[in-house]
Design a protein around this motif. Sequence first.
Motif, PDB file in Angstrom:
ATOM      1  N   LEU A  31       0.971  -1.093  -0.143  1.00 15.15           N
ATOM      2  CA  LEU A  31      -0.050  -0.051   0.018  1.00 15.15           C
ATOM      3  C   LEU A  31       0.771   1.374  -0.004  1.00 15.15           C
ATOM      4  N   TYR A  32       1.912   1.222   0.826  1.00 25.27           N
ATOM      5  CA  TYR A  32       2.923   2.207   0.942  1.00 25.27           C
ATOM      6  C   TYR A  32       3.470   2.604  -0.364  1.00 25.27           C
ATOM      7  N   THR A  33       4.044   1.621  -1.350  1.00 24.79           N
ATOM      8  CA  THR A  33       4.669   1.838  -2.503  1.00 24.79           C
ATOM      9  C   THR A  33       3.425   2.406  -3.502  1.00 24.79           C
ATOM     10  N   GLU A  34       2.486   1.692  -3.420  1.00 19.76           N
ATOM     11  CA  GLU A  34       1.337   1.930  -4.513  1.00 19.76           C
ATOM     12  C   GLU A  34       0.661   3.589  -4.281  1.00 19.76           C
ATOM     13  N   PHE A  35       0.640   3.888  -2.901  1.00 21.01           N
ATOM     14  CA  PHE A  35       0.223   5.167  -2.675  1.00 21.01           C
ATOM     15  C   PHE A  35       1.314   6.455  -3.073  1.00 21.01           C
ATOM     16  N   PHE A  36       2.398   6.223  -2.862  1.00 17.36           N
ATOM     17  CA  PHE A  36       3.490   7.162  -3.369  1.00 17.36           C
ATOM     18  C   PHE A  36       3.647   7.079  -4.805  1.00 17.36           C
ATOM     19  N   ARG A  37       3.299   5.923  -5.652  1.00 17.80           N
ATOM     20  CA  ARG A  37       3.455   5.957  -6.976  1.00 17.80           C
ATOM     21  C   ARG A  37       2.249   6.397  -7.851  1.00 17.80           C
ATOM     22  N   SER A  38       1.254   6.662  -6.831  1.00 16.02           N
ATOM     23  CA  SER A  38      -0.031   7.280  -7.587  1.00 16.02           C
ATOM     24  C   SER A  38      -0.271   8.598  -7.170  1.00 16.02           C
ATOM     25  N   VAL A  39       0.191   9.465  -6.284  1.00 16.42           N
ATOM     26  CA  VAL A  39      -0.061  10.647  -6.012  1.00 16.42           C
ATOM     27  C   VAL A  39       1.262  11.456  -6.397  1.00 16.42           C
ATOM     28  N   LEU A  41      10.292  10.439   0.928  1.00 23.05           N
ATOM     29  CA  LEU A  41       9.092   9.527   0.895  1.00 23.05           C
ATOM     30  C   LEU A  41       8.978   8.852  -0.605  1.00 23.05           C
ATOM     31  N   HIS A  42       8.988   9.763  -1.475  1.00 21.73           N
ATOM     32  CA  HIS A  42       8.749   9.185  -2.822  1.00 21.73           C
ATOM     33  C   HIS A  42      10.175   8.490  -3.197  1.00 21.73           C
ATOM     34  N   ALA A  43      11.277   8.895  -2.964  1.00 23.92           N
ATOM     35  CA  ALA A  43      12.576   8.139  -3.340  1.00 23.92           C
ATOM     36  C   ALA A  43      12.449   6.580  -2.551  1.00 23.92           C
ATOM     37  N   SER A  44      11.966   6.715  -1.239  1.00 24.08           N
ATOM     38  CA  SER A  44      11.869   5.250  -0.790  1.00 24.08           C
ATOM     39  C   SER A  44      10.845   4.411  -1.370  1.00 24.08           C
ATOM     40  N   SER A  45       9.943   4.974  -1.871  1.00 19.82           N
ATOM     41  CA  SER A  45       8.864   4.004  -2.445  1.00 19.82           C
ATOM     42  C   SER A  45       9.564   3.419  -3.744  1.00 19.82           C
ATOM     43  N   THR A  46      10.386   4.494  -4.669  1.00 15.47           N
ATOM     44  CA  THR A  46      10.940   3.918  -5.585  1.00 15.47           C
ATOM     45  C   THR A  46      11.923   2.865  -5.380  1.00 15.47           C
ATOM     46  N   MET A  47      12.764   3.186  -4.390  1.00 12.09           N
ATOM     47  CA  MET A  47      13.881   2.410  -3.974  1.00 12.09           C
ATOM     48  C   MET A  47      13.332   1.187  -3.433  1.00 12.09           C
ATOM     49  N   SER A  48      12.442   1.143  -3.066  1.00 12.39           N
ATOM     50  CA  SER A  48      11.986  -0.331  -2.465  1.00 12.39           C
ATOM     51  C   SER A  48      11.848  -1.295  -3.225  1.00 12.39           C
ATOM     52  N   GLU A  49      11.288  -0.774  -4.653  1.00 15.22           N
ATOM     53  CA  GLU A  49      11.230  -1.626  -5.820  1.00 15.22           C
ATOM     54  C   GLU A  49      12.691  -1.974  -6.438  1.00 15.22           C
ATOM     55  N   VAL A  50      13.422  -1.045  -6.102  1.00 12.08           N
ATOM     56  CA  VAL A  50      14.868  -1.285  -6.815  1.00 12.08           C
ATOM     57  C   VAL A  50      15.375  -2.345  -5.876  1.00 12.08           C
ATOM     58  N   VAL A  51      15.588  -2.066  -4.733  1.00 10.99           N
ATOM     59  CA  VAL A  51      16.056  -3.089  -3.901  1.00 10.99           C
ATOM     60  C   VAL A  51      15.445  -4.353  -3.712  1.00 10.99           C
ATOM     61  N   ARG A  52      14.249  -4.527  -3.692  1.00 11.95           N
ATOM     62  CA  ARG A  52      13.341  -5.630  -4.032  1.00 11.95           C
ATOM     63  C   ARG A  52      14.219  -6.560  -5.169  1.00 11.95           C
ATOM     64  N   ALA A  53      14.096  -5.759  -6.225  1.00  8.15           N
ATOM     65  CA  ALA A  53      14.518  -6.421  -7.551  1.00  8.15           C
ATOM     66  C   ALA A  53      16.067  -7.053  -7.364  1.00  8.15           C
ATOM     67  N   GLY A  54      16.715  -6.014  -6.678  1.00  4.68           N
ATOM     68  CA  GLY A  54      18.318  -6.390  -6.521  1.00  4.68           C
ATOM     69  C   GLY A  54      18.374  -7.570  -5.545  1.00  4.68           C
ATOM     70  N   ILE A  55      17.454  -7.687  -4.591  1.00  4.31           N
ATOM     71  CA  ILE A  55      17.866  -8.799  -3.711  1.00  4.31           C
ATOM     72  C   ILE A  55      17.255 -10.149  -4.579  1.00  4.31           C
ATOM     73  N   GLU A  56      16.088 -10.060  -5.366  1.00  6.19           N
ATOM     74  CA  GLU A  56      15.612 -11.256  -6.010  1.00  6.19           C
ATOM     75  C   GLU A  56      16.727 -11.559  -7.167  1.00  6.19           C
ATOM     76  N   SER A  57      17.284 -10.628  -7.623  1.00  2.80           N
ATOM     77  CA  SER A  57      18.286 -11.095  -8.595  1.00  2.80           C
ATOM     78  C   SER A  57      19.177 -12.082  -8.201  1.00  2.80           C
ATOM     79  N   VAL A  58      19.502 -11.954  -6.833  1.00  6.69           N
ATOM     80  CA  VAL A  58      20.537 -13.200  -6.627  1.00  6.69           C
ATOM     81  C   VAL A  58      19.841 -14.409  -6.325  1.00  6.69           C
ATOM     82  N   GLY A  59      20.157 -15.285  -6.960  1.00  8.54           N
ATOM     83  CA  GLY A  59      19.839 -16.534  -7.223  1.00  8.54           C
ATOM     84  C   GLY A  59      19.415 -17.519  -5.851  1.00  8.54           C
ATOM     85  N   ARG A  60      18.433 -18.304  -5.815  1.00 10.45           N
ATOM     86  CA  ARG A  60      18.345 -18.955  -4.709  1.00 10.45           C
ATOM     87  C   ARG A  60      19.257 -19.738  -4.261  1.00 10.45           C
TER      88      ARG A  60
END
Lengths: 224, 225, 244
Positions: free
Chosen positions: B54-62, B95-114
Amino acid sequence: MGYTFTLRTIYPYLGELGHAAWLTLSLSLLSIGLSLIVGAGVAVLRRSRSRLLRALGTAYVEVMRNTPLLVILYIIYFAGPGLGLRLSSFAAAVIGLSLNSAGYMAEILRAGLIAISAGQFEAADAQGFSRLQTFRYIIFPQVFRTIYAPLGNQIIAVILASSLASAVAVDEVTAWMQTTGSTSFRFFETFVVAAIVYLVLCQLVNLGRLALGRLLFRQGESLR
Amino acid sequence: MNPDWLSYGPLMLRAAGLTLWLSWLAMLIGALGGTGIAFLRTSRFRGLRLLALLYTEFFRSVPILIVMFFCYFGVPLVFGFDVSSFAAATIALALHASSTMSEVVRAGIESVGRGQWEAAQAAGMDRVQVMRYIVGPQAIRVVLPPSVGVFITTLKESSLASIIGFIELTKTGLLVRESTDGGLVPLLALAALYFIINYAISLVGGRLERRFHIGSRSDLVGAMG
Amino acid sequence: MSPVLTLDGVVKRFGARTILDGISMDVSPGEIVCFVGPSGTGKSTLLRCVNGLEALQGGRIIFEGRNVHESARSIADVRKRVGMIFQHFNLYPHLTALENVMLAPVIVHKEAKPAVEERARALFDKVRLSHRINAYPAQLSGGEQQRVAIARALAANPHLLMFDEPTSALDPETVGDVLAVMRDLAEEGRTMLVVTHEIRFAVDVGTRMVFMDQGKIVEDSDPKEMLANARTDRARQFLSSIRG
């Protein structure tokens, strides 16, 4: 804490909100349309055989990517009278928003075009399709599929960027929030209402593109 | 009568420094916050995941501008304490940077294989250690290039602080313009300064991308600011 | 019988490099001409000159009595009567197999859809892919895609078929399927130009083998003849190296 969130306090101002929302919508739609056209032009420039034209296209994109939209809006807003044009704030906002967004549209379109293999043009040529036919039946459908997602994101970006028009005297939603907030001192309520308007607009775009996507695209699962 | 433009040079450069400082601070807070949100997004608890979403969706939509307005005008009214334009701008940008960065960091973590996780855990490391010694360092390489894009976006958005009266680069340019009887030169100088700063940063980002062999600027789409 | 295709001193250059250095030959109706030779010697370029995908720097190409490169009009006309099959298939990914085959006859030749569809379905029978007409290229194997590509070329009722290394991009198992279709076409009496490395096919199905090297035709004779008794050293060297 002496502040209670009471939505009722801004009911008298909701009438103006309707007009403001309309301005936001029209501002966004016009800018999206114009920026697609200009962006297409810039994308074509960047694929030109002339080095000068390619450089011009690249320069355009880089300027728009690196300069704040607010500065661009101010330049157009204040430059108008200097050039002898009587530009309304709305027009200045549309122009600024469009020119800025066009830089991003150009990149999106360019990525879409690059994804088309040269063989597609060859096969179409060999089969006798004219340039127009090739574009309409073979190239455009494929480009559209590639750019569909980024295009949707860009549309949302434009809607959010339209809020900057408030800085050049356009009475859209953000300006409404400011004005209503300062007259009623109910900044929390106006913020929530304004946020809801933008949220609704963005979600409408999201739902729209999901629905449209389901309707248009049925390319099947890849074998490989 | 042509004003002596060059005399305003130092003023503009100082203001540019202020803009960089504001953006840098917001970016730092945003990156830390974003990392936190990313962890929430991948948490085991559904409630936390939802909250983060919800946090990220909110700051990406306002628009960031209304958040900035609220921080500056609304917060003092609602919560009773004063907020400087600098603070309001920083918070909104962060606040806005954190919402974008959360996606970036999430992708970064997921990019490291299981496999990395499994190998490390099989060797006896707990989650924190795995993150710190194995996954973290690898994720950072993926996260760095797009972060440059987020920084550039934040820098452009910092120009909005001028609207709430913070005297950063844009506001300075406008003030110079007023005191020199209007005209385009200060505005064009503004544009040029922003362009030079951002372009230079993007070149650094490009070099980072090449070194880490990752592609695409994360500000490719619209983030207009 | 007058030749379907005449190449007269054809010259093609890319910048400073001369790819085709004065090619002259005739092709009569029903001939299956196989072009062989080392890579990069202009074989594919030759085919692409015939249907105007490449422009000439010298010489002429006459197709059914018409100078191909005379005008945009003549090129357009030639393309309606010459079918081309590419090494990498080049099917249109956003259309089903059936739609791929039907598109050009409907849009370029302006034929009525029902008639085209009937013809297309018959062609799918011919290439043995009737069960895949509604599949998208991404769902088809390489060999299936190439057979669809052949059906696509046939749908325009071409007087000449050109194959540019049709099996080079295929898995060995599917090569046979495609060659089988090509053999069927040859037996129907079609005129075919085939650039290929499949010497076996050239010998079994081809009526004529043209060995090209460095932009020139080095040898041009019956495939079995050339394989057994090549007249030139270069041809002999190449053929023996291929047979390995």
